[in-house]
Design a protein around this motif. Structure first.
Motif: not given
Length: 383
Positions: A81-83
């Motif tokens: 995911d984004e992080s």
């Protein structure tokens, strides 16, 4: 068939091979993420007893190209995911979950048939995976505790911090002298376990604590708790923070200073009524049963006036330091501006003196973006 949000997928596993085996249930719905599924699957061998030994390791400054996984591992699941990027891998007699964050840190979780095998997998994954920290005298290591959806965690960061001689003139005479004595303390000088810094906003309490972290770096690890209201309302979180991060090498074990900023409601006179067990747990951490055997200090910053603090907090013998950080007097503020600004124009100093924040603003002349609402009281204006 279309499922509704209330319907849940239940995966039931059971192992009968060993007497210690446990049955387990994993319930999933549309609020769960792929990472949640990987976490649950990664725990299954440990829960069932197939892998009775588990170890974890936190890595800092992870190299971008580090594999963090043995070469012969079978990749079972991945989630990105984004992080974070999460990987579930397995090998002969072990299972590995890798949680890799975009901030350069990673967490390794290994379960295995033997503790020795689990340690070997951790060592293989960690070998040459991180970058050595560059020595920088202007930086100090500080830990940050917080609670989240996946439990309690500690992240270590390097922050900038001035030495005490560089900032001692930012404080009025009496408080500067008292802070100087505090900066010079060493482990053998510790008596009380509580540090109180109280005074108006902008007077330099946080700056003093950063300098303290640098001056005490050889014998004390400073950790900042980002959610102190959760810490003292959750016994599990408090126990995790109180135990801290231990080392098996006594020569490397340090004292720890827990920093709790802006905790007015926790230590004011009405704390018992407003925070329930929070005050009692704080006191227990500093000199009660919980604090016994743990080299832990607690620093609290507050804007409360001394007269409004709970008497149990300030009783004799509990406080290592109790410092009221205030404004610089007109003479001190004028001297500060003369030293920092030289021949440049200086603002007028009022009779009440100035805070450190006001002095720094006058020195640095920041461009402040401001706006005010239009006057809506005129006749004919819209409501």
């Amino acid at each position: 068939m279309t499922s509704t949000p209330q319907e849940r997928l239940r995966l039931v596993g059971r192992e009968e091979a060993t007497p210690a085996a446990m049955s387990w249930v994993m319930s999933l719905d549309d609020s769960d993420s792929p990472r949640d599924i990987i976490d649950a699957l990664g725990l299954a061998p440990f829960v069932s007893g197939e892998h009775p030994h588990a170890l974890s390791a936190e890595l800092e400054r992870v190299k971008p190209d580090a594999a963090l996984c043995p070469e012969d591992a079978r990749i079972l699941r991945t989630s990105d995911d984004e992080s974070t990027k999460t990987v579930l891998a397995a090998g002969e007699g072990w299972m590995l979950r890798v949680l890799r964050r975009t901030n350069g840190t990673a967490m390794l979780h290994v379960s295995a048939v033997t503790e020795e095998l689990a340690r070997t997998v951790i060592e293989v994954c960690s070998k040459d995976a991180t970058v050595a920290e560059e020595a920088d005298d202007t930086q100090v290591s500080m830990g940050f505790w917080h609670s989240g959806a996946h439990g309690f965690s500690r992240r270590e960061r390097t922050i900038g911090a001035a030495t005490w001689p560089e900032i001692e003139q930012n404080y009025s005479g009496d408080i500067s002298a008292a802070l100087g004595r505090l900066m010079a303390l060493r482990a053998e000088d510790v008596s009380g376990r509580l540090l109180l810094l109280h005074g108006p906003p902008g007077t330099g309490k946080t700056s003093a604590l950063r300098a303290l972290a640098r001056e005490w770096a050889q014998w004390c690890q400073v950790d900042c708790v980002l959610d102190p209201e959760v810490l003292f309302s959750n016994p599990g979180y408090l126990m995790e923070v109180a135990i801290g991060v231990d080392t098996y090498d006594d020569s490397k074990r340090k004292w720890r200073l827990l920093v709790l900023e802006d905790c007015d409601e926790l230590i004011r006179g009405s704390a018992k009524e407003s925070t329930g067990q929070g005050l009692s747990r704080l006191l227990n951490l500093t000199d009660g049963m919980l604090g016994q055997g743990r080299d832990v200090l607690v620093a609290i910053t507050t804007n409360e006036n001394l007269s409004r603090l709970h008497p149990a907090v300030v009783r004799p013998g509990r406080c290592l330091a109790q410092l009221e950080v205030g404004r610089l007097s007109p003479a001190e503020a004028t001297a500060w501006l003369d030293r920092e600004l030289g021949d440049r124009p200086k603002p007028a100093v009022e009779a009440g003196g100035m805070t450190l924040a006001e002095l720094i603003e006058a020195r640095d002349h920041p461009t402040r973006i401001q706006a005010a609402p239009a006057d809506t009281t005129a006749v004919g204006s819209y409501l």
